[in-house]
Write an enzyme that holds these catalytic residues in place. Sequence first.
Site, mmCIF file in Angstrom:
data_model
loop_
_atom_site.group_PDB
_atom_site.id
_atom_site.type_symbol
_atom_site.label_atom_id
_atom_site.label_comp_id
_atom_site.label_asym_id
_atom_site.label_seq_id
_atom_site.Cartn_x
_atom_site.Cartn_y
_atom_site.Cartn_z
ATOM 1 N N ARG A 55 0.794 -1.214 0.000
ATOM 2 C CA ARG A 55 0.000 0.000 0.000
ATOM 3 C C ARG A 55 0.835 1.276 0.000
ATOM 4 N NH1 ARG A 55 -4.169 -2.738 1.338
ATOM 5 N NH2 ARG A 55 -2.629 -4.022 2.381
ATOM 6 N N THR A 56 1.804 1.317 0.905
ATOM 7 C CA THR A 56 2.544 2.572 1.048
ATOM 8 C C THR A 56 3.302 2.884 -0.236
ATOM 9 O OG1 THR A 56 2.773 2.099 3.391
ATOM 10 C CG2 THR A 56 4.181 3.811 2.507
ATOM 11 N N LYS A 84 24.442 -6.893 -2.664
ATOM 12 C CA LYS A 84 25.877 -7.129 -2.926
ATOM 13 C C LYS A 84 26.746 -6.591 -1.798
ATOM 14 C CE LYS A 84 25.232 -6.330 -7.849
ATOM 15 N NZ LYS A 84 25.421 -5.249 -8.823
ATOM 16 N N ARG A 105 11.854 3.041 2.937
ATOM 17 C CA ARG A 105 11.378 2.149 3.999
ATOM 18 C C ARG A 105 12.534 1.223 4.360
ATOM 19 N NH1 ARG A 105 6.014 -1.287 4.773
ATOM 20 N NH2 ARG A 105 5.315 0.848 5.094
ATOM 21 N N HIS A 133 6.352 5.848 11.244
ATOM 22 C CA HIS A 133 5.684 5.712 9.958
ATOM 23 C C HIS A 133 4.816 6.961 9.824
ATOM 24 C CE1 HIS A 133 4.088 4.168 6.395
ATOM 25 N NE2 HIS A 133 3.653 2.991 6.767
#
Lengths: 306, 162
Positions: A55-56, A84, A105, A133
């Site tokens: 969603r975000t 990596k 995020r 958040h």
Amino acid sequence: MTWLNRDVISSLDFNREDLMQLFNEAQEMENYAKSKLNILDGKIMATAFFEPSTRTRLSFEAAMLRLGGRVLGFGSVEASSVAKGESLGDTIRMLDSYSDVIVIRHSLEGAAKYAADIATVPVINAGDGTQNHPTQAMLDAYTIWREYGRIDDLTIGILGDLRYARVVTSLIQLLSNFKVKLRLISPEILKPRRELLDFMNMRGMSYSLHLNLNEVLSELDVLYVVRIQRERFPDPVEYERVKGSFKVSPESLIGVKDTLIVLHPLPRVDEVDHRLDSTRYAKYFKQSALGVPLRMALLKLILKGD
Amino acid sequence: MSSKVQERDLIVSKIRDGIVIDHIPAGRALIVLRVLKLRGGEGRIALVMNADSRRLGRKDIVKIEGKELSEGELNLLSLIAPTATINIIRDYSVVKKFQVKLPETVKGVVKCRNPKCITNQPREDVVPTFKVLHLDQPILQCQYCGTYLTIDDINAQLAGER
């Protein structure tokens, strides 16, 4: 403070005036959430999602595309050079040079603040660690404001994992700008941390802690539900014992105010019964839909100014 | 210290220019050096431990010769030695004397205790930064993850226990 070029790292960075400006802008953007505005033509938003999100991430991308901008980035660690062994700092430096705004995020606490320390372009925290958040909290508060026309003088219950669910801290911090009564309901081991309790005390917020939803249900204007994860319980037996008390169903809402709204940041698992979806209380899908205009408003204010 | 009696009691001689940190709680002198990032290559440093003190019973004293430290650096001592007094010495005389006081922020002296904090990731170049909160007791709050660090945590960390 002006919104132009501002980072969005924590709810604490925004006062009531900022939020009202954002909400008014978001309401305006609702008119364009299914069409197109070209105000960010030529701008690029980088999404750096080191942790999965549906969603975000998609609502940020939809918001940018609706505003006429473009999007680049990655949606998992495996899809980036971090796999990596590249450091977060170096990844951010690269994105900084490729884009006009970075949406991040990350599972580590403080990753977004660190990214903002490094980047010259604005950084938006789309969730980091277990306590931040801010754009979800803005969306939650915006949904409440849209439903009630105000946030002041509401009694808001927050039910579930109040310790590790990252949106809870952000939401409470954001609500400290308003005159609300908070009813915080959780199992004993998922009560808010001392840091958050001290914050509420320092801000003079009105709140109380509860182990059972029934103690407060009848006074609530808003019931905000967050998921309780099984893995938070050291003892699975304890989880089985308490999980039923933290589920919301049509039966568990007997005796509530007619005007009650139930919100959930989603995804839900089984803490909100699907039979609730068709009732007048359920506003979580609307909440999720408002994520696009809210984030359009955010991107517009940050990249184009007031 | 001008009287003959006090001169006779001196364990180490007076310094010409530098800093004398007095009234350190007994046993904390080595941690004081750690907080001030003094590792022995800086010039003459004298340590007196468990000296008699009217105020504290026992106290430690640190004398640092020929080194300048800012008031900000010295105020970090308030975390582990809140009773400490600082004497700035020029040409054998005290030119400034002050009690350490809590700074508003603490940068780079102690680590956050949250292993999931970005400041604890070895590959990232980030300086742990704390805001000092004044609750029942002063407490440090990590500016990256919000976690508290108590004075006990700080003492244990600087003494090498954590």
